[in-house]
Scaffold this motif. Structure first.
Motif, PDB file in Angstrom:
ATOM      1  N   VAL A   1      -2.736 -11.967  -2.928  1.00 33.21           N
ATOM      2  CA  VAL A   1      -2.836 -11.353  -4.255  1.00 33.21           C
ATOM      3  C   VAL A   1      -1.695 -10.355  -4.393  1.00 33.21           C
ATOM      4  O   VAL A   1      -1.576  -9.422  -3.597  1.00 33.21           O
ATOM      5  N   LEU A   2      -0.852 -10.572  -5.384  1.00 31.01           N
ATOM      6  CA  LEU A   2       0.253  -9.652  -5.648  1.00 31.01           C
ATOM      7  C   LEU A   2      -0.243  -8.666  -6.696  1.00 31.01           C
ATOM      8  O   LEU A   2      -0.507  -9.041  -7.840  1.00 31.01           O
ATOM      9  N   VAL A   3      -0.426  -7.411  -6.294  1.00 28.20           N
ATOM     10  CA  VAL A   3      -1.053  -6.432  -7.182  1.00 28.20           C
ATOM     11  C   VAL A   3       0.013  -5.558  -7.840  1.00 28.20           C
ATOM     12  O   VAL A   3       0.622  -4.700  -7.198  1.00 28.20           O
ATOM     13  N   ALA A   4       0.236  -5.815  -9.136  1.00 28.71           N
ATOM     14  CA  ALA A   4       1.177  -5.013  -9.918  1.00 28.71           C
ATOM     15  C   ALA A   4       0.457  -3.763 -10.396  1.00 28.71           C
ATOM     16  O   ALA A   4      -0.732  -3.808 -10.726  1.00 28.71           O
ATOM     17  N   PHE A   5       1.179  -2.653 -10.426  1.00 29.67           N
ATOM     18  CA  PHE A   5       0.577  -1.405 -10.894  1.00 29.67           C
ATOM     19  C   PHE A   5       0.919  -1.176 -12.365  1.00 29.67           C
ATOM     20  O   PHE A   5       0.380  -0.270 -12.991  1.00 29.67           O
TER      21      PHE A   5
ATOM     22  N   SER B   1       8.567   6.573   9.414  1.00 32.96           N
ATOM     23  CA  SER B   1       7.840   7.510  10.267  1.00 32.96           C
ATOM     24  C   SER B   1       6.326   7.295  10.213  1.00 32.96           C
ATOM     25  O   SER B   1       5.587   7.889  11.003  1.00 32.96           O
ATOM     26  N   LEU B   2       5.874   6.491   9.274  1.00 30.97           N
ATOM     27  CA  LEU B   2       4.443   6.179   9.113  1.00 30.97           C
ATOM     28  C   LEU B   2       3.597   7.449   8.960  1.00 30.97           C
ATOM     29  O   LEU B   2       2.496   7.548   9.514  1.00 30.97           O
ATOM     30  N   ILE B   3       4.114   8.394   8.203  1.00 27.99           N
ATOM     31  CA  ILE B   3       3.410   9.672   8.066  1.00 27.99           C
ATOM     32  C   ILE B   3       2.708   9.813   6.719  1.00 27.99           C
ATOM     33  O   ILE B   3       2.308  10.910   6.324  1.00 27.99           O
ATOM     34  N   GLY B   4       2.564   8.711   6.000  1.00 25.12           N
ATOM     35  CA  GLY B   4       1.938   8.781   4.683  1.00 25.12           C
ATOM     36  C   GLY B   4       2.944   9.261   3.656  1.00 25.12           C
ATOM     37  O   GLY B   4       4.057   9.648   4.007  1.00 25.12           O
ATOM     38  N   GLY B   5       2.564   9.196   2.390  1.00 24.37           N
ATOM     39  CA  GLY B   5       3.491   9.589   1.338  1.00 24.37           C
ATOM     40  C   GLY B   5       2.834   9.498  -0.012  1.00 24.37           C
ATOM     41  O   GLY B   5       1.608   9.599  -0.121  1.00 24.37           O
ATOM     42  N   GLY B   6       3.653   9.288  -1.050  1.00 23.86           N
ATOM     43  CA  GLY B   6       3.121   9.174  -2.412  1.00 23.86           C
ATOM     44  C   GLY B   6       2.923   7.718  -2.784  1.00 23.86           C
ATOM     45  O   GLY B   6       2.781   6.865  -1.909  1.00 23.86           O
ATOM     46  N   GLY B   7       2.900   7.437  -4.076  1.00 21.65           N
ATOM     47  CA  GLY B   7       2.795   6.061  -4.560  1.00 21.65           C
ATOM     48  C   GLY B   7       1.588   5.335  -3.992  1.00 21.65           C
ATOM     49  O   GLY B   7       0.511   5.922  -3.808  1.00 21.65           O
ATOM     50  N   VAL B   8       1.785   4.073  -3.664  1.00 19.61           N
ATOM     51  CA  VAL B   8       0.665   3.263  -3.165  1.00 19.61           C
ATOM     52  C   VAL B   8       0.178   3.783  -1.810  1.00 19.61           C
ATOM     53  O   VAL B   8      -1.025   3.735  -1.504  1.00 19.61           O
ATOM     54  N   ASP B   9       1.099   4.310  -1.006  1.00 13.44           N
ATOM     55  CA  ASP B   9       0.714   4.838   0.313  1.00 13.44           C
ATOM     56  C   ASP B   9      -0.232   6.035   0.159  1.00 13.44           C
ATOM     57  O   ASP B   9      -1.182   6.191   0.939  1.00 13.44           O
ATOM     58  N   GLY B  10       0.030   6.860  -0.853  1.00 15.72           N
ATOM     59  CA  GLY B  10      -0.845   7.998  -1.109  1.00 15.72           C
ATOM     60  C   GLY B  10      -2.248   7.523  -1.457  1.00 15.72           C
ATOM     61  O   GLY B  10      -3.252   8.045  -0.932  1.00 15.72           O
ATOM     62  N   ALA B  11      -2.331   6.511  -2.311  1.00 13.12           N
ATOM     63  CA  ALA B  11      -3.638   5.977  -2.721  1.00 13.12           C
ATOM     64  C   ALA B  11      -4.381   5.359  -1.538  1.00 13.12           C
ATOM     65  O   ALA B  11      -5.590   5.577  -1.358  1.00 13.12           O
ATOM     66  N   VAL B  12      -3.656   4.620  -0.700  1.00  8.30           N
ATOM     67  CA  VAL B  12      -4.294   3.960   0.457  1.00  8.30           C
ATOM     68  C   VAL B  12      -4.776   5.007   1.465  1.00  8.30           C
ATOM     69  O   VAL B  12      -5.903   4.923   1.972  1.00  8.30           O
ATOM     70  N   HIS B  13      -3.963   6.014   1.736  1.00 12.14           N
ATOM     71  CA  HIS B  13      -4.365   7.051   2.696  1.00 12.14           C
ATOM     72  C   HIS B  13      -5.552   7.862   2.176  1.00 12.14           C
ATOM     73  O   HIS B  13      -6.461   8.193   2.942  1.00 12.14           O
TER      74      HIS B  13
ATOM     75  N   VAL C   1      -3.316  -7.075 -11.811  1.00 13.32           N
ATOM     76  CA  VAL C   1      -2.859  -5.732 -12.188  1.00 13.32           C
ATOM     77  C   VAL C   1      -3.938  -4.742 -11.800  1.00 13.32           C
ATOM     78  O   VAL C   1      -5.133  -5.014 -11.994  1.00 13.32           O
ATOM     79  N   GLY C   2      -3.546  -3.595 -11.248  1.00 12.81           N
ATOM     80  CA  GLY C   2      -4.541  -2.565 -10.961  1.00 12.81           C
ATOM     81  C   GLY C   2      -4.243  -1.791  -9.710  1.00 12.81           C
ATOM     82  O   GLY C   2      -3.103  -1.746  -9.242  1.00 12.81           O
ATOM     83  N   ASP C   3      -5.300  -1.196  -9.167  1.00 10.40           N
ATOM     84  CA  ASP C   3      -5.203  -0.355  -7.972  1.00 10.40           C
ATOM     85  C   ASP C   3      -5.513  -1.218  -6.751  1.00 10.40           C
ATOM     86  O   ASP C   3      -6.609  -1.788  -6.648  1.00 10.40           O
ATOM     87  N   ILE C   4      -4.579  -1.292  -5.829  1.00 13.46           N
ATOM     88  CA  ILE C   4      -4.721  -2.196  -4.682  1.00 13.46           C
ATOM     89  C   ILE C   4      -5.890  -1.803  -3.776  1.00 13.46           C
ATOM     90  O   ILE C   4      -6.430  -2.647  -3.063  1.00 13.46           O
ATOM     91  N   THR C   5      -6.313  -0.549  -3.823  1.00 12.81           N
ATOM     92  CA  THR C   5      -7.406  -0.131  -2.936  1.00 12.81           C
ATOM     93  C   THR C   5      -8.735  -0.763  -3.355  1.00 12.81           C
ATOM     94  O   THR C   5      -9.700  -0.710  -2.608  1.00 12.81           O
ATOM     95  N   ALA C   6      -8.773  -1.364  -4.553  1.00 13.43           N
ATOM     96  CA  ALA C   6      -9.996  -2.028  -5.018  1.00 13.43           C
ATOM     97  C   ALA C   6      -9.920  -3.548  -4.822  1.00 13.43           C
ATOM     98  O   ALA C   6     -10.801  -4.272  -5.291  1.00 13.43           O
ATOM     99  N   ALA C   7      -8.910  -4.042  -4.126  1.00  9.15           N
ATOM    100  CA  ALA C   7      -8.729  -5.494  -3.989  1.00  9.15           C
ATOM    101  C   ALA C   7      -9.827  -6.114  -3.124  1.00  9.15           C
ATOM    102  O   ALA C   7     -10.304  -5.496  -2.175  1.00  9.15           O
TER     103      ALA C   7
END
Ligand code: AR6
Length: 168
Positions: free
Chosen positions: A150-154, A28-40, A10-16
Motif C-alpha cells: 500500500v503506497l500511502v500518500a499524505f 542516525s535512526l534518532i527519530g524526526g519530523g514528518g512521517v517518522d514523527g507520527a510513527v514514533h 491517502v491518509g495517515d500511515i499509522t492507521a494502515a
C-alpha cells in the motif's frame, strides 16, 4: 512466483491495515519530523530504544524493529533511509534501493503486507513526480514474498503521481 498487488491510498500511515509500516528515517535512526514523527509518537519510546543498536543506517538501506504501540495489527516497523536530494548520490538508485531493502526486511520476518510513505519527498526534497515513478518501478521489479503493497500518500498531489505511475 508470488504476484505483488500494489495499491495507492491517502491518509495517515499509522492507521494502515498491514503487517509492516515503513517510515522515512535518517541515518542516525534518532527519530524526526514528518512521517517518522507520527510513527514514533504512535509506537512509543520503546521504538527509539530498539533502534539504538541498529544505527547508523546508510541511505538506500533499511532496518526492522517490532511495532510496539503501533500493534497489534501492525507487527513491525521498517526504518528506511532515503537519499537527501542533491546530497546523497546517485539519488535515483539510492531511492530505488531503499524501497527494495524494505521488501527484503519484510521477507526476513515473513510479512506479506506493507505500507510505504513517499520516501525522501518531504524534508529530503526529492521531486515528488520522479520519486513516485522510481518507487513504482523499484517495487514492480523486486523479488519478494510480499503480496500487498500500500503506497500511502499524505496529500492529493502525491496520490495523483502514484496513481499515474501505477497505470503506466
Ligand atoms: N503518513 C503518511 N505519510 C506522511 C505522514 C503520515 N503520517 N506524515 C508525513 N508524510 P518526510 P523524508 C509524508 O519528511 O523526506 C524526518 O525528520 C510527507 O508528506 O517524513 O524521507 C526523518 O527523521 C512526505 O510525502 O521524510 C528524516 O530526518 C513523505 O511522508 C527526514 O525527515 C516523506 O516526508 C526524512 O525525510
Amino acid at each position: 512466483m508470488t504476484v505483488m498487488q500494489i495499491e495507492v491510498a491517502v491518509g495517515d500511515i499509522t492507521a494502515a491495515d498491514v503487517d509492516v509500516v515503513v517510515t522515512a528515517a535518517n541515518r542516525s535512526l534518532i527519530g524526526g519530523g514528518g512521517v517518522d514523527g507520527a510513527v514514533h509518537r504512535a509506537a512509543g519510546p520503546e521504538l527509539l530504544q530498539a533502534l539504538r543498536p541498529l544505527a547508523p543506517c546508510p541511505p538506500g538501506e533499511a532496518v526492522i524493529t517490532l511495532a510496539f504501540g503501533l500493534g497489534p495489527r501492525i507487527r513491525h516497523v521498517v526504518h528506511a533511509v532515503g537519499p537527501r536530494y542533491g546530497v546523497d548520490e546517485p539519488a535515483d538508485d539510492l531511492l530505488a534501493s531503499a524501497y527494495v531493502s524494505c521488501l527484503q526486511r519484510c521477507d526476513e520476518v515473513g510479512a506479506t503486507s506493507v505500507a510505504f510513505p513517499a520516501l525522501s519527498t518531504g524534508a529530503y526534497g526529492f521531486p515528488v513526480f520522479e520519486a513516485c515513478r522510481i518507487s513504482m518501478d523499484a517495487l514492480h521489479g523486486a523479488q519478494s514474498a510480499v503480496t500487498r503493497c500500500v503506497l500511502v500518500a499524505f496529500d492529493e498531489r502525491t496520490r495523483k503521481f502514484w496513481e499515474r505511475a501505477l497505470s503506466v
